[in-house]
Every structure is written in structure tokens, then in C-alpha cells.
Design an enzyme around this catalytic site. Structure first.
Site, mmCIF file in Angstrom:
data_model
loop_
_atom_site.group_PDB
_atom_site.id
_atom_site.type_symbol
_atom_site.label_atom_id
_atom_site.label_comp_id
_atom_site.label_asym_id
_atom_site.label_seq_id
_atom_site.Cartn_x
_atom_site.Cartn_y
_atom_site.Cartn_z
ATOM 1 N N GLU A 1 5.678 -10.727 14.893
ATOM 2 C CA GLU A 1 5.233 -11.278 16.173
ATOM 3 C C GLU A 1 5.664 -12.734 16.319
ATOM 4 O O GLU A 1 6.092 -13.167 17.379
ATOM 5 C CB GLU A 1 3.711 -11.153 16.285
ATOM 6 C CG GLU A 1 3.211 -11.452 17.670
ATOM 7 C CD GLU A 1 1.745 -11.122 17.837
ATOM 8 O OE1 GLU A 1 1.193 -11.513 18.873
ATOM 9 O OE2 GLU A 1 1.156 -10.495 16.948
ATOM 10 N N ARG B 1 0.814 -1.220 0.000
ATOM 11 C CA ARG B 1 0.000 0.000 0.000
ATOM 12 C C ARG B 1 0.846 1.268 0.000
ATOM 13 O O ARG B 1 0.389 2.321 -0.435
ATOM 14 C CB ARG B 1 -1.004 -0.043 1.148
ATOM 15 C CG ARG B 1 -2.105 -1.088 0.873
ATOM 16 C CD ARG B 1 -3.040 -1.280 2.042
ATOM 17 N NE ARG B 1 -2.375 -1.802 3.217
ATOM 18 C CZ ARG B 1 -2.273 -3.088 3.527
ATOM 19 N NH1 ARG B 1 -2.812 -3.998 2.754
ATOM 20 N NH2 ARG B 1 -1.655 -3.471 4.618
#
Length: 177
Positions: free
Chosen positions: A97, A60
Site C-alpha cells: 500500500e 505462516r
């Protein structure tokens, strides 16, 4: 209708407990997309942030960065996922993560001393932005500022970036939401 209200919230995506902020509803709306590009353009025409080129982070960041580069009369440089750039690249690994990921930039994309505006859609943990900044610096560039549509300050990425000495700008934020 402001930018924030045009961003869709998707609960429990990509995993339970995450409130995903989806900018596709913002940028599919011609008024919303114009608000984003005009807001960023105004920032960089009026606020004295000196830079030579816009660097956009896949994917994006390409949408925002290329439109912004066009409106400001600047060049655009992509930071991509591994294996997508055809010439010699420099890579930077960063932590997710659960595991790691990597981004790349062409070795000759930025000349030494070139001042860069780094653009992406959303700032959460700051991992991708810091990896992209490290790439810019590896090839000799200087990060003038990092710009995002959305900042999620509760996640801590903005603090990490500021603690590293970078400037951060966002058009909106979702704090405590």
C-alpha cells in the site's frame, strides 16, 4: 466449531480501519489446526489438482505448507524475505500500500516444468501471492493452484489472481466483514 470461528479479529491493526484476521488462534488450537490441514489435504487428494511440490510463503505459509506437504508426501520449498536464503536466489519485488517489498526463492529450488501448489495463510490484495507465483515461473515452475486458509474477497486479491489465470482455493472467507 468451524475454522472461521477460531480466527481472531483485531480491529484497527496494523492501521486504523483494517480488520486484521489473526490465524494464530486457529493454529494454536489442535482441533483447529487439524481442521485446516485435513481440509487442505482432502482438497488435494480428492479434487484432481496435479502438483509436484508445495511452495509456502514466509512466514505462516511455512506452517501450513510444510504440514500439507508432509501429509501429501510432497516436498516443500520456502519463499522468503530478502537475505534469508543461503544459496543463489531469484527475487521478485511487489507493491505494498505504501512502498514495495521483495520475496526470494533459491534458483535451484524448482526444476523446469515442476507443478507447484502455492500456500499462504490469507489472501487480501494478492500482491505476495502474485510475487511468489512470478518467482516460481522465473525458475521454470508452473503454478497449479494457490491455496489459502482465509480469503478476503472485498479487498480484490482473488479477482487479481483469477484475472492472471491462476486457480484459487480457500477454506473460508470473510466477505463484507
Amino acid at each position: 466449531m468451524p475454522i472461521k470461528s477460531r480466527i481472531r479479529a483485531i480491529p484497527d491493526y496494523p492501521k486504523k480501519g483494517i480488520m486484521f484476521r489473526d490465524i494464530t488462534t486457529l493454529i494454536k488450537d489442535p482441533v483447529g489446526f487439524r481442521l485446516v490441514i485435513d481440509g487442505l489435504t482432502q482438497r488435494y487428494l480428492e479434487n484432481g489438482v496435479d502438483f509436484d511440490v508445495v511452495v509456502g510463503v514466509e512466514a505462516r505459509g511455512f506452517i501450513l505448507g510444510s504440514a500439507l506437504a508432509y501429509t501429501l508426501g510432497k516436498g516443500f520449498v520456502p519463499v522468503r524475505k530478502p537475505g534469508k536464503l543461503p544459496a543463489d536466489v531469484v527475487s521478485q519485488e511487489y507493491e505494498l500500500e505504501y512502498g514495495t517489498d521483495k520475496v526470494e526463492i533459491h534458483l535451484d529450488a524448482i526444476l523446469p516444468g515442476t507443478r507447484v501448489l502455492l500456500v499462504d495463510d490469507l489472501l487480501a490484495t494478492g500482491g505476495t501471492a502474485l510475487a511468489a507465483a512470478a518467482l516460481v515461473e522465473k525458475v521454470g515452475g508452473v503454478v497449479a493452484e494457490m491455496a489459502f486458509i482465509v480469503n478476503l474477497p472485498d479487498i480484490g486479491g482473488e479477482r487479481k489472481i483469477l484475472d492472471k489465470g491462476y486457480r484459487v482455493f480457500s477454506l473460508t472467507e470473510f466477505e463484507g466483514e
